[in-house]
Design a protein around this motif. Structure first.
Motif, mmCIF file in Angstrom:
data_model
loop_
_atom_site.group_PDB
_atom_site.id
_atom_site.type_symbol
_atom_site.label_atom_id
_atom_site.label_comp_id
_atom_site.label_asym_id
_atom_site.label_seq_id
_atom_site.Cartn_x
_atom_site.Cartn_y
_atom_site.Cartn_z
ATOM 1 N N GLN A 109 47.135 73.620 -49.966
ATOM 2 C CA GLN A 109 47.597 73.338 -48.603
ATOM 3 C C GLN A 109 48.541 72.150 -48.619
ATOM 4 O O GLN A 109 48.598 71.392 -49.588
ATOM 5 N N ASP A 110 49.270 71.964 -47.523
ATOM 6 C CA ASP A 110 50.180 70.827 -47.367
ATOM 7 C C ASP A 110 49.364 69.612 -46.931
ATOM 8 O O ASP A 110 49.023 69.466 -45.767
ATOM 9 N N CYS A 111 49.051 68.758 -47.875
ATOM 10 C CA CYS A 111 48.193 67.597 -47.595
ATOM 11 C C CYS A 111 48.973 66.416 -47.027
ATOM 12 O O CYS A 111 48.424 65.609 -46.275
ATOM 13 N N ASN A 112 50.240 66.293 -47.392
ATOM 14 C CA ASN A 112 51.020 65.128 -46.977
ATOM 15 C C ASN A 112 51.961 65.402 -45.805
ATOM 16 O O ASN A 112 52.739 64.535 -45.422
ATOM 17 N N GLY A 113 51.888 66.590 -45.241
ATOM 18 C CA GLY A 113 52.661 66.905 -44.036
ATOM 19 C C GLY A 113 54.156 67.011 -44.227
ATOM 20 O O GLY A 113 54.904 66.890 -43.260
ATOM 21 N N ASP A 114 54.618 67.292 -45.451
ATOM 22 C CA ASP A 114 56.061 67.387 -45.680
ATOM 23 C C ASP A 114 56.596 68.810 -45.528
ATOM 24 O O ASP A 114 57.760 69.076 -45.766
ATOM 25 N N ASP A 121 50.687 67.546 -53.343
ATOM 26 C CA ASP A 121 49.549 68.120 -52.619
ATOM 27 C C ASP A 121 48.434 68.514 -53.583
ATOM 28 O O ASP A 121 47.261 68.223 -53.338
ATOM 29 N N TYR A 122 48.803 69.170 -54.698
ATOM 30 C CA TYR A 122 47.792 69.586 -55.672
ATOM 31 C C TYR A 122 47.067 68.373 -56.256
ATOM 32 O O TYR A 122 45.855 68.415 -56.483
ATOM 33 N N CYS A 133 41.938 66.302 -48.706
ATOM 34 C CA CYS A 133 43.202 65.946 -49.359
ATOM 35 C C CYS A 133 44.161 65.149 -48.491
ATOM 36 O O CYS A 133 45.128 64.598 -49.001
ATOM 37 N N LYS A 134 43.901 65.045 -47.225
ATOM 38 C CA LYS A 134 44.781 64.255 -46.357
ATOM 39 C C LYS A 134 44.412 62.770 -46.373
ATOM 40 O O LYS A 134 45.068 61.940 -45.769
#
Length: 161
Positions: A109-114, A121-122, A133-134
């Motif tokens: 998933q997109d953990c850093n919101g980019d 993210d991984y 992960c966020k």
């Protein structure tokens, strides 16, 4: 002459089939080799000494729950229920890497919101888990990851696959 031509045709066909199999297999793996290497470097310095301690094992410092979520992979047809199956797998670089690939397929998933799913993210998923992960990564882990990825900056680590 005809036999040689047939053998050559069969050999080329086999090579093409193998090439397609490798391509298909690579498409099933979301984390690039560079990304795996940098996660390894950031989390343990890629120390390949057989290790289990503090609830984690191996050069990727994998927990039992992570291994279970990654499919309980084993070596040499060992039963996943074996007491040694977890430690044997995650202390083997290939089995551990395949566990990570499975885990990321499940939790990617997109953990850093980019707006994309990439090595950053991984790495967060690997360190903080599929549901956390966020969160904030430690300075040491983030710095080691950034240094490693910058070393391979000519390779686009921001693409999935």
């Amino acid at each position: 002459m005809a036999v040689n031509k047939l053998c050559c045709t069969l050999a080329i066909g086999a090579i093409l089939c193998l090439g397609f199999a490798v391509l298909i297999q690579a498409q099933d793996k979301p984390v690039t080799d560079v990304c795996l290497g940098c996660i390894c470097e950031a989390i343990s310095g890629c120390n390949q000494t057989r290790f289990c301690g503090g609830g984690v094992c191996g050069l990727f410092r994998i927990t039992w729950a992570y291994w279970a979520d990654g499919g309980k992979l084993t070596l040499n047809n060992e039963s996943p229920q074996s007491e040694e199956a977890f430690a044997n797998c995650v202390n083997d670089p290939y089995c551990a890497a395949n566990t990570i690939q499975n885990y990321m397929t499940k939790f990617g998933q997109d953990c850093n919101g980019d707006g994309g799913i990439d090595c950053y993210d991984y790495a967060a998923i690997h360190k903080l888990g599929g549901y956390g992960c966020k969160g904030e990564l430690s300075y040491q882990y983030q710095s080691a990851l950034d240094k490693c990825l910058s070393t391979f900056s000519s390779i686009d680590v921001r693409t999935t696959g």
